[in-house]
Design an enzyme around this catalytic site. Structure first.
Site, PDB file in Angstrom:
ATOM      1  N   ALA A   1     -58.135  -8.098  30.908  1.00  0.00           N
ATOM      2  CA  ALA A   1     -56.797  -8.212  31.496  1.00  0.00           C
ATOM      3  C   ALA A   1     -55.756  -8.242  30.389  1.00  0.00           C
ATOM      4  CB  ALA A   1     -56.699  -9.468  32.346  1.00  0.00           C
TER       5      ALA A   1
ATOM      6  N   GLY B   1     -61.955  -8.102  32.742  1.00  0.00           N
ATOM      7  CA  GLY B   1     -61.648  -7.148  33.809  1.00  0.00           C
ATOM      8  C   GLY B   1     -62.253  -5.788  33.550  1.00  0.00           C
TER       9      GLY B   1
ATOM     10  N   GLU C   1     -65.689  -6.005  34.781  1.00  0.00           N
ATOM     11  CA  GLU C   1     -65.670  -6.014  36.249  1.00  0.00           C
ATOM     12  C   GLU C   1     -65.426  -4.602  36.793  1.00  0.00           C
ATOM     13  OE1 GLU C   1     -62.695  -9.129  36.153  1.00  0.00           O
ATOM     14  OE2 GLU C   1     -63.970 -10.337  37.468  1.00  0.00           O
TER      15      GLU C   1
ATOM     16  N   GLU D   1     -63.836 -14.880  30.044  1.00  0.00           N
ATOM     17  CA  GLU D   1     -62.690 -15.570  30.621  1.00  0.00           C
ATOM     18  C   GLU D   1     -62.677 -17.076  30.356  1.00  0.00           C
ATOM     19  OE1 GLU D   1     -64.329 -13.149  32.077  1.00  0.00           O
ATOM     20  OE2 GLU D   1     -62.987 -11.830  33.189  1.00  0.00           O
TER      21      GLU D   1
END
Lengths: 173, 255
Positions: free
Chosen positions: B63, B106, B109, B129
Site C-alpha cells: 500500500a 497489498g 494480496e 503489515e
C-alpha cells in the site's frame, strides 16, 4: 566482459555492486586468510547471477569452506590451511551446504578433519589448483551466467521444473 | 500516462502496473485505475484471460503507506480503496499474475487474488503489515490461510517474514518459476493455454474452483453440477466434442 575482483574486506556491498554492474562478466573473490567472515558473504556470493571464482590461501577457518562451496569454481593455493571448528561450521550452515555440494560422505571427511591442507581440499573436489584469474576470464561470458542461474534453480526444483525454467532461460541466450 | 497500461496478445490481455517512482505502491489512484481496467477487460468478449504484472523487476511493494497513515477509519471506508479491492475480486475472467521481485502487503494480496501465479526466481511474497502496526486488509490473512494452511499463514502474517519463489511454489502458491526477464512472456503462455479452451467453460470452471474457498463442499459440488448442466446447453461443448472425435482443433464461439 570484465572480471571484477572482490575481497572479503569489500564485504557484501562489494559483491552487490559487482552483481549490479552490467559490465561485470565474472567475479574473482580473494578469500585470503578467511576468518570469522560475515555469514551473509557466502550467501550473497551464492545468489549472484554472474559466475564467480573464489581463491583461498593462507590460514583460514571453516569460512573458507563456505566461500568455496558458494562460488561457481574454487581454487586453493599450496599454502592454504583450513581449521575446522564447530561454531563456524554451524554458524555458516556448512552441514547443509557441503553435503549438497560434495555428497554426504566426502563432506563428513572435511567437517571432521580438524585441519585441512591444499591436498585434502583438492581431493574433496571443493577446490582445484588452476589459475584463478584465467578461470574467471574464461567464465566471463553470457553462457556461463545462464548456467549459474540454471544450477541455482535446479538445486531447488524437480527435474521437470528445472527443465521448464531452462526452456525460458534459453530464450535469453 | 496512467499507472496501469494494457496491451493485447490475441485473446490474452496484459495489464502492467506502471508506477516505478514508488515501486508500484498501491495508491488509491492506482487501485481505482486497476479496477477500471480489469472491469473493462472482463466485459470484453474478445479477452479470455488476463495477465496482471508489474514487469520484470518488481510486482508491487504494498500500500501507499503515507496515504494510509493519514486516513481515518471513516475516510478509509468511504474511499475508493475498499470498493476497488471488491471490484478486483469480482472479475470473472481468469487472471494470471506474473510476479518478479517484491509482492508485499497489498501487492501480495493482489497476486493471491489471481487464479494462478507465474513467478520469477526473484519473487518475494509477504504480509509485513504487522511490522507497521497494521493488518492486511485485502485478503492477506484469509488467502494465505486457504492457500497454504492456517499455520503457514500465521508464520507469514504474524512475523512478517517473507517467502521466496521456491518456498511459495512448495506451498502451492506458485504455478511455475521462470527467469525474471521471461516472467511476463511465460504468464502470457499460460494465459494463452487457458484462452485456447472453451471460454464459457473456463469461466464456469473458474467460478466453481473459487467456490472451494467460499462454500461448504456439498453446496460447492452442487454449484459445479449446475455449471456442467449449463455447459450441456452450449454450442461450445458440441464443438469441443466434435473436434475431438474429428481429431481437429476446436473453434469455440463462446455460446
Amino acid at each position: 566482459m570484465e572480471v571484477r575482483q572482490v575481497s572479503l574486506s569489500d564485504g557484501v556491498a562489494g559483491l552487490r555492486a559487482a552483481g549490479r554492474d552490467p559490465a561485470v562478466g565474472a567475479v574473482l573473490v580473494d578469500a585470503t586468510g578467511a576468518r570469522e567472515i560475515d555469514p551473509a558473504f557466502p550467501r550473497r556470493l551464492e545468489s549472484l547471477d554472474t559466475p564467480t571464482v573464489a581463491v583461498v590461501s593462507g590460514d583460514c577457518d571453516a569460512g573458507a569452506l563456505a566461500v568455496l562451496a558458494a562460488a561457481t569454481l574454487g581454487v586453493v593455493t599450496d599454502d592454504v590451511t583450513v581449521t575446522v571448528e564447530h561454531p563456524t561450521v554451524l554458524g555458516l550452515g556448512l552441514t547443509w551446504s557441503l553435503p549438497a555440494a560434495l555428497g554426504a560422505v566426502p563432506a563428513r571427511r572435511l567437517l571432521f578433519a580438524a585441519t585441512l591442507d591444499a591436498w585434502a581440499l583438492r581431493a574433496s573436489g571443493l577446490a582445484h589448483d588452476g589459475d584463478p584469474a584465467a578461470e574467471a576470464a574464461r567464465l566471463a561470458v553470457p553462457g556461463a551466467a545462464l548456467l549459474v542461474r540454471s544450477l541455482r534453480v535446479a538445486a531447488r526444483s524437480t527435474p521437470a521444473q528445472a527443465l521448464a525454467y531452462d526452456d525460458e532461460l534459453r530464450r535469453l541466450g | 500516462m496512467g499507472k496501469v497500461t494494457t496491451s493485447h496478445d490475441g485473446a490474452v490481455a496484459v495489464l502492467t502496473l506502471n508506477s516505478p517512482d514508488n515501486r508500484n505502491a498501491l495508491s488509491t489512484d492506482l487501485l481505482v485505475e486497476l479496477a477500471d481496467a480489469l472491469e473493462e477487460l472482463d466485459a470484453d468478449d474478445g479477452v479470455h484471460a488476463i495477465v496482471l504484472t508489474g514487469g520484470p523487476s518488481l510486482f508491487a511493494s504494498g500500500a501507499d503507506v503515507r496515504q494510509l497513515r493519514d486516513l481515518s477509519p471513516v475516510e478509509y471506508a468511504a474511499s475508493p480503496r475498499a470498493t476497488s479491492w471488491r471490484r478486483i475480486g469480482a472479475v470473472g475472467t481468469p487472471v494470471v499474475a506474473a510476479v518478479a521481485g517484491v509482492a508485499l502487503g497489498g501487492g501480495c494480496e493482489l497476486a493471491l487474488a489471481a487464479d494462478l501465479v507465474v513467478a520469477a526466481d526473484t519473487a518475494v511474497f509477504g504480509q509485513p503489515e504487522v511490522r507497521l502496526g497494521l493488518v492486511p486488509g485485502a485478503g492477506g490473512t484469509q488467502r494465505w490461510a486457504r492457500a497454504a494452511g492456517r499455520y503457514t499463514a500465521a508464520g507469514v502474517v504474524l512475523t512478517g517474514r517473507t517467502v521466496d519463489a521456491f518456498e511459495a511454489r512448495d506451498l502451492g502458491l506458485v504455478h511455475r518459476i521462470v527467469p525474471a526477464q521471461r516472467v511476463v512472456a511465460a504468464a502470457v503462455t499460460v494465459a494463452g493455454q487457458i484462452a485456447a479452451n472453451g471460454p464459457l467453460a473456463v469461466r464456469a470452471a473458474r467460478a466453481a474452483v473459487r467456490r472451494a474457498e467460499e462454500l461448504p463442499l456439498g453446496a460447492a459440488m452442487e454449484f459445479e453440477r449446475q455449471q456442467l448442466l449449463l455447459m450441456l446447453t452450449s454450442d461450445d461443448h458440441v464443438e469441443g466434442i466434435t473436434a475431438l472425435l474429428d481429431k481437429r482443433a476446436p473453434r469455440f464461439t463462446g455460446r
